[in-house]
Design an enzyme around this catalytic site. Sequence first.
Site, PDB file in Angstrom:
ATOM      1  N   ASP A 209      19.315  53.126  18.954  1.00  0.00           N
ATOM      2  CA  ASP A 209      20.418  52.826  19.865  1.00  0.00           C
ATOM      3  C   ASP A 209      21.771  53.031  19.183  1.00  0.00           C
ATOM      4  O   ASP A 209      21.888  52.990  17.953  1.00  0.00           O
ATOM      5  CB  ASP A 209      20.346  51.362  20.317  1.00  0.00           C
ATOM      6  CG  ASP A 209      19.216  51.101  21.311  1.00  0.00           C
ATOM      7  OD1 ASP A 209      18.349  51.977  21.476  1.00  0.00           O
ATOM      8  OD2 ASP A 209      19.220  50.005  21.896  1.00  0.00           O
TER       9      ASP A 209
ATOM     10  N   HIS B 218      18.842  51.301  14.879  1.00  0.00           N
ATOM     11  CA  HIS B 218      20.186  51.829  15.168  1.00  0.00           C
ATOM     12  C   HIS B 218      20.516  52.978  14.222  1.00  0.00           C
ATOM     13  O   HIS B 218      20.468  52.781  12.992  1.00  0.00           O
ATOM     14  CB  HIS B 218      21.231  50.721  15.029  1.00  0.00           C
ATOM     15  CG  HIS B 218      21.037  49.604  16.028  1.00  0.00           C
ATOM     16  ND1 HIS B 218      20.140  48.586  15.813  1.00  0.00           N
ATOM     17  CD2 HIS B 218      21.584  49.393  17.248  1.00  0.00           C
ATOM     18  CE1 HIS B 218      20.165  47.776  16.866  1.00  0.00           C
ATOM     19  NE2 HIS B 218      21.021  48.241  17.746  1.00  0.00           N
TER      20      HIS B 218
HETATM   21 ZN   LIG Z   1      23.379  48.724  21.578  1.00  0.00          ZN
END
Ligand SMILES: [Zn+2]
Length: 213
Positions: free
Chosen positions: A9, A163
């Site tokens: 993400d 991430h």
């Molecule tokens: Zn996020």
Amino acid sequence: MFDLTLSFDNGPTADVTPFVLDVLARRGVKSTFFVIGEKLARADNRALTERAHAEGHWIGNHTWSHSLPFGLMAPDAANSEFDRTQAAIGPLGHARRFFRPYGQGGNLDNRLLSKPVLDHLSRERATIVLWSALPRDWQDPDGWVERALGQVAALPWSLMVLHDLPTGAMRHLDRFIGLIGERGGRIRQDFPPDCMPMVDGEMRFSIDEYVAA
Ligand SMILES: [Zn+2]
């Protein structure tokens, strides 16, 4: 034995996303990148998303600005965040229009969405993709691997949020993937049904606890 789906993400990010893509390619792992719409305005970021798509990863929508959970945003603003990001992703987006809401630190609670936003996502035939494993790589760039291994061992099939951000955490991605294999884990690209409350615009199960009153 357990299954694991990986997702990345908040990218794309120069220097980090290419490194993640290199690791995934070397390991033969396919994943999903939930991108932030406004980042795609930069040509280099756009090229990274094109590369991810070309290498067989799926591209999903993770809001335009990543500024507030949609349940705390005026509905029109939230709906526009979804729409602008879909437009920015364009043909790189998966046909099922994967959308991952912003949880402001990964919180799954009633700030996540609102009824008007859910109605909009339904009209737009979106597929909402939540998560079940959050090792907090952004807070603990070195320690997340151990936490992640514990989380995936506790479920038959986890959907993990990592991430592709410049925290340093992705330095451990290759080692993490190796450990998953050593412990009998199988990495797959599709999502566990219990993380998809809406599929192609249709609700599959209630998420009242994630919807603002
Ligand atoms: Zn996020």
